[in-house]
Design a protein around this motif. Sequence first.
Motif, short mmCIF file in Angstrom:
data_model
loop_
_atom_site.label_atom_id
_atom_site.label_comp_id
_atom_site.label_asym_id
_atom_site.label_seq_id
_atom_site.Cartn_x
_atom_site.Cartn_y
_atom_site.Cartn_z
N UNK A 149 0.80 -1.22 0.00
CA UNK A 149 0.00 0.00 0.00
C UNK A 149 0.84 1.27 0.00
N UNK A 150 2.17 1.12 0.05
CA UNK A 150 3.03 2.30 0.19
C UNK A 150 2.88 3.29 -0.95
N UNK A 151 2.73 2.79 -2.16
CA UNK A 151 2.60 3.69 -3.31
C UNK A 151 1.25 4.40 -3.36
N UNK A 152 0.32 3.93 -2.55
CA UNK A 152 -1.02 4.54 -2.55
C UNK A 152 -1.25 5.45 -1.34
N UNK A 153 -0.15 5.88 -0.69
CA UNK A 153 -0.28 6.64 0.55
C UNK A 153 -1.11 7.91 0.37
N UNK A 154 -0.91 8.64 -0.72
CA UNK A 154 -1.65 9.89 -0.91
C UNK A 154 -3.14 9.63 -1.13
N UNK A 155 -3.46 8.56 -1.86
CA UNK A 155 -4.87 8.22 -2.08
C UNK A 155 -5.53 7.84 -0.76
N UNK A 156 -4.81 7.09 0.08
CA UNK A 156 -5.33 6.69 1.39
C UNK A 156 -5.51 7.91 2.28
N UNK A 157 -4.55 8.83 2.21
CA UNK A 157 -4.66 10.07 2.99
C UNK A 157 -5.93 10.83 2.63
N UNK A 158 -6.24 10.91 1.34
CA UNK A 158 -7.45 11.61 0.91
C UNK A 158 -8.71 10.92 1.43
N UNK A 159 -8.70 9.59 1.48
CA UNK A 159 -9.85 8.86 2.01
C UNK A 159 -10.07 9.19 3.49
N UNK A 160 -8.97 9.27 4.24
CA UNK A 160 -9.09 9.58 5.67
C UNK A 160 -9.53 11.03 5.85
N UNK A 161 -8.98 11.94 5.03
CA UNK A 161 -9.40 13.34 5.09
C UNK A 161 -10.90 13.47 4.81
N UNK A 162 -11.38 12.72 3.81
CA UNK A 162 -12.81 12.75 3.49
C UNK A 162 -13.64 12.23 4.65
N UNK A 163 -13.15 11.22 5.36
CA UNK A 163 -13.88 10.69 6.50
C UNK A 163 -13.99 11.75 7.61
N UNK A 164 -12.87 12.43 7.90
CA UNK A 164 -12.88 13.46 8.95
C UNK A 164 -13.83 14.60 8.57
N UNK A 165 -13.75 15.04 7.32
CA UNK A 165 -14.64 16.11 6.87
C UNK A 165 -16.10 15.66 6.96
N UNK A 166 -16.36 14.41 6.60
CA UNK A 166 -17.71 13.87 6.69
C UNK A 166 -18.20 13.77 8.12
#
Length: 237
Positions: free
Chosen positions: A160-177
């Motif tokens: 999953x290391x190469x997908x770190x930025x995509x995962x970060x965006x998913x977590x950011x979306x969860x917090x905003x939600x």
Amino acid sequence: MPTLFFNTSTLAYDFQNRYHQHISLEFANCADMQLTAQFELLTGLKINKQISIATRSEQEFFIEYGEISKIPFYIYANHNWNSVTVLWKSKSGRIYKLEDTYIDCDDIEFWFEELDVALIHRQMFPNIKLPFKLKDLSFELVVTRINMDATIQLQLKADQLNDAKRIELKIDDFIAGFNEKSEKKDRIHGVIHNWKTRIEGDKMIYDIDLGSTGPYFFKKLLPELSKMDHFIKVELC
């Protein structure tokens, strides 16, 4: 249902007997309602016989009236006495005093200063790290401490290391939600004030100001992280 003040009539008697100050039941009941809800939200704990508010000694007592008024109390938590200050202000600009009998609870706002949530958790649950139970997480969970300024370290799986930025965006979306849902319900679960992220090696590190939400946020976040299935270990530190 138990409340933080436990019995406002007893509190009023204690004020009169100890401080020679009159606190009206109307003032005490309004403060009790708001502070009980705030305490339970910030700590994730329900009021019980091991949690209550108590008066300070005569030497420690003071009242300050102004745009923001204040008075000291103790928070009793499992045979521990924690110093805390209760503050209040009004939307209208009116300065409410303890003895006032006409209290508009929609106008006056109470809150805590110096409420040490992490300390209260350690006192209430000396051998338990979280005030709620979680089952079958897809990662190892390590709880070093829970502070209002929290740090979360998420160790990514190797693939999953190469997908770190995509995962970060998913977590950011969860917090905003999370914030958006709470806002729609008059901030019933509080909101996250701000957060920032950095990546160090195989770890994503979130620095989060829990703001007005407290441990309830983790009760929602951790199962969401588990469903993502991207992590080896998650540490609250």
